[in-house]
Write a protein that holds these residues in place. Sequence first.
Motif, PDB file in Angstrom:
ATOM      1  N   GLN A 156       0.821  -1.211   0.000  1.00 37.11           N
ATOM      2  CA  GLN A 156       0.000   0.000   0.000  1.00 37.11           C
ATOM      3  C   GLN A 156       0.857   1.263   0.000  1.00 37.11           C
ATOM      4  O   GLN A 156       0.503   2.248  -0.646  1.00 37.11           O
ATOM      5  N   GLU A 185       1.832   1.859  -3.459  1.00 38.31           N
ATOM      6  CA  GLU A 185       0.750   2.449  -4.249  1.00 38.31           C
ATOM      7  C   GLU A 185       0.667   3.956  -4.017  1.00 38.31           C
ATOM      8  O   GLU A 185       0.433   4.723  -4.958  1.00 38.31           O
ATOM      9  N   ALA A 206      -5.584   6.285  -2.438  1.00 39.66           N
ATOM     10  CA  ALA A 206      -4.608   5.287  -2.001  1.00 39.66           C
ATOM     11  C   ALA A 206      -4.359   5.401  -0.498  1.00 39.66           C
ATOM     12  O   ALA A 206      -4.161   4.388   0.190  1.00 39.66           O
TER      13      ALA A 206
END
Length: 246
Positions: free
Chosen positions: A129, A132, A160
């Motif tokens: 994550q 991202e 995100a």
Amino acid sequence: MANQVRESRPRSVHAWVAYELGTRIVSGVYEPGEYIPNEAKIGEELNVSRTALREAFKLLAAKGLIESRPKLGTRVRSKDCWNMFDSDVLKWSFESTPSPEFLRSLFEVREVIEPNSAALAAKRATPEQIDEIEKAYYAMEEAEIGTEDVILTDIDFHMAILQATNNEFMVSLGQSIKTALKGLFRISSSEESEFVASLPGHKAVFLGIRDGDSERARFEMKSLLSKSVHRALDSLPGDSDVDVAV
């Protein structure tokens, strides 16, 4: 003029009618408490069937904009009944030239959600994550000024972060206000200098999350929002001198 048709008809006639009436309501052509023209008059003006009108009324009623009153007609409900997180209501509000008060209220919601989301992401984000968020930030740096990429990459960055909270309520709420973010970014990122000026703030948020520093991530997001709301308000025509909480 108030009764001018603003866009060509889509395949769904009742959705087009809902758009026409919805934009009139949120822009104040039909004010809260006011009865809108009867079916015969609107049907003649828009050249649509009574069936299409009734389907459009159902859509608007479901969004909290109108209510039918027996023997009296259809009345616009008070604003506190409107579903402001509905994507259509938000879209219509931005298309109708949002007031400074509307923008202020929206930024106040963002102030509640996004700094805390950044702090949660700093604590909970997985390595994937964080990657991202990093990709989304560098996509912002590479976005060509004057293109839709400026807006889309900005939205991707904020979404995100919400995703990285690993809180399903935050993620769901973020999806609900995605339309609002798009409208806000069209206002506050409309000039090259403004978009470029926002990049260091976005990077500071990313670095706070990457380093697992929740308080720093919260602070940087709040600072970013504070600058963004002033850019948005300054871009509006007329007097935009309102009290801003962020």
